[in-house]
Design a protein around this motif. Structure first.
Motif, PDB file in Angstrom:
ATOM      1  N   TYR A 180       0.848  -1.194   0.000  1.00 36.80           N
ATOM      2  CA  TYR A 180       0.000   0.000   0.000  1.00 36.80           C
ATOM      3  C   TYR A 180       0.885   1.246   0.000  1.00 36.80           C
ATOM      4  O   TYR A 180       1.787   1.378   0.842  1.00 36.80           O
ATOM      5  N   ILE A 181       0.616   2.134  -0.945  1.00 43.10           N
ATOM      6  CA  ILE A 181       1.405   3.354  -1.080  1.00 43.10           C
ATOM      7  C   ILE A 181       0.470   4.561  -1.005  1.00 43.10           C
ATOM      8  O   ILE A 181      -0.457   4.670  -1.810  1.00 43.10           O
ATOM      9  N   ARG A 182       0.695   5.426  -0.064  1.00 41.65           N
ATOM     10  CA  ARG A 182      -0.138   6.624   0.085  1.00 41.65           C
ATOM     11  C   ARG A 182       0.360   7.715  -0.867  1.00 41.65           C
ATOM     12  O   ARG A 182       1.547   8.031  -0.883  1.00 41.65           O
ATOM     13  N   ILE A 183      -0.560   8.263  -1.621  1.00 41.46           N
ATOM     14  CA  ILE A 183      -0.242   9.268  -2.626  1.00 41.46           C
ATOM     15  C   ILE A 183      -0.836  10.615  -2.208  1.00 41.46           C
ATOM     16  O   ILE A 183      -2.045  10.735  -1.993  1.00 41.46           O
ATOM     17  N   ALA A 184       0.006  11.617  -2.088  1.00 43.85           N
ATOM     18  CA  ALA A 184      -0.465  12.967  -1.761  1.00 43.85           C
ATOM     19  C   ALA A 184      -0.885  13.675  -3.043  1.00 43.85           C
ATOM     20  O   ALA A 184      -0.192  13.600  -4.069  1.00 43.85           O
ATOM     21  N   ALA A 185      -2.012  14.336  -3.006  1.00 40.43           N
ATOM     22  CA  ALA A 185      -2.501  15.052  -4.187  1.00 40.43           C
ATOM     23  C   ALA A 185      -1.506  16.124  -4.604  1.00 40.43           C
ATOM     24  O   ALA A 185      -0.975  16.856  -3.768  1.00 40.43           O
ATOM     25  N   ASP A 186      -1.263  16.199  -5.889  1.00 35.84           N
ATOM     26  CA  ASP A 186      -0.325  17.171  -6.450  1.00 35.84           C
ATOM     27  C   ASP A 186      -0.990  17.864  -7.631  1.00 35.84           C
ATOM     28  O   ASP A 186      -1.317  17.212  -8.629  1.00 35.84           O
ATOM     29  N   ALA A 187      -1.195  19.156  -7.532  1.00 35.57           N
ATOM     30  CA  ALA A 187      -1.923  19.899  -8.562  1.00 35.57           C
ATOM     31  C   ALA A 187      -1.223  19.844  -9.916  1.00 35.57           C
ATOM     32  O   ALA A 187      -1.881  19.718 -10.963  1.00 35.57           O
TER      33      ALA A 187
END
Length: 255
Positions: A48-55
């Motif tokens: 599981y890899i958490r992805i931070a939103a990137d505009a």
């Protein structure tokens, strides 16, 4: 090869960032999945890899979808992501993969034999219907300060689809559309562009009182709607089919 799940936030920007990162891995797409938010039970032998939103990354994905799949497919994807379905992220990701593999990506939404494309199609249709309903059933009420205020509780996150419609028709009015389920406001100053405001802790009492004339017209309108009804032709089943109960609680004539 181990399964990888990219955990993204529940937003268009979050999912598009997940799609970007999935392609950046360059490991193929069969074993990579996009998941909206955390889940209670983790899968065995999965990463599981958490992805931070990137505009910036999301904008690149949006641009690619528009160029390769076309504006109609892009809008359907946006509508699908507005739904509350927990599997929408995976469906959108696999639909993008399917479209980019096609010689003519603009035909991807016609490939309903693909389960992911069919899922996106169904979710987009539900959101489209929801938007259509709210365009008809949304009611504005005038506050003492002259602002038009409307409260809604849609199943899908449709305020960004409603805002252009009402700003085009009410350009000379200050109005607010409040989605009470998500704490999202569409704010439209007269003669200006609309924008979004988020406030999960909003207290409806903060908007102030309704104008005296507004309450009088509401009473008259409610009386009018009941007065013109023909008792012998009353059909609640048909009424609820055409106007579901979940909309009626936000309409002044049913107050």
């Amino acid at each position: 090869m181990e399964e990888k799940y990219l955990i993204c936030e529940d937003s268009l920007e979050g999912v598009f960032t997940g799609v970007y990162e999935a392609y950046a891995m360059q490991e193929g797409h069969d074993h990579i999945h996009i998941q909206i938010g955390e889940e209670e039970n983790f899968r065995l032998f999965a990463v599981y890899i958490r992805i931070a939103a990137d505009a910036e990354k999301a904008a690149k994905v949006a641009r690619t979808i528009n160029q390769r799949l076309g504006i109609e497919a892009y809008l359907d994807i946006c509508r699908a992501l507005a739904s509350e379905d927990g599997e929408k992220g995976e469906a959108v990701y696999k639909t993008v993969v399917c479209g980019l593999k096609m010689k003519d990506g603009s035909r991807v939404m016609g490939n309903l034999a693909d389960n992911s494309v069919h899922k996106v199609f169904e979710l987009a249709r539900c959101t489209r219907n929801e938007v259509h309903h709210w365009k008809e059933f949304l009611r504005f009420q005038e506050l003492e300060n002259g602002i038009l205020f409307s409260k809604i509780g849609p199943r899908s996150n449709v305020v960004t689809f409603l805002a252009p419609h009402f700003s085009d028709r009410l350009p000379l009015f200050d109005f607010i559309i409040y989605d009470e389920k998500r704490g999202i406001f569409v704010v439209h100053p007269k003669k200006k562009e609309w924008y979004l405001v988020t406030d999960k802790d909003f207290d409806e009492k903060e908007i102030g009182a309704y104008a005296k004339e507004e309450m009088e017209y509401q009473e008259l309108f409610t009386f009018f709607c009941h007065k013109i009804a023909i008792k012998e032709r009353k059909n609640l089943k048909l009424q609820r089919n055409m106007l579901p109960l979940r909309f009626q609680e936000y309409m002044v004539e049913f107050g």
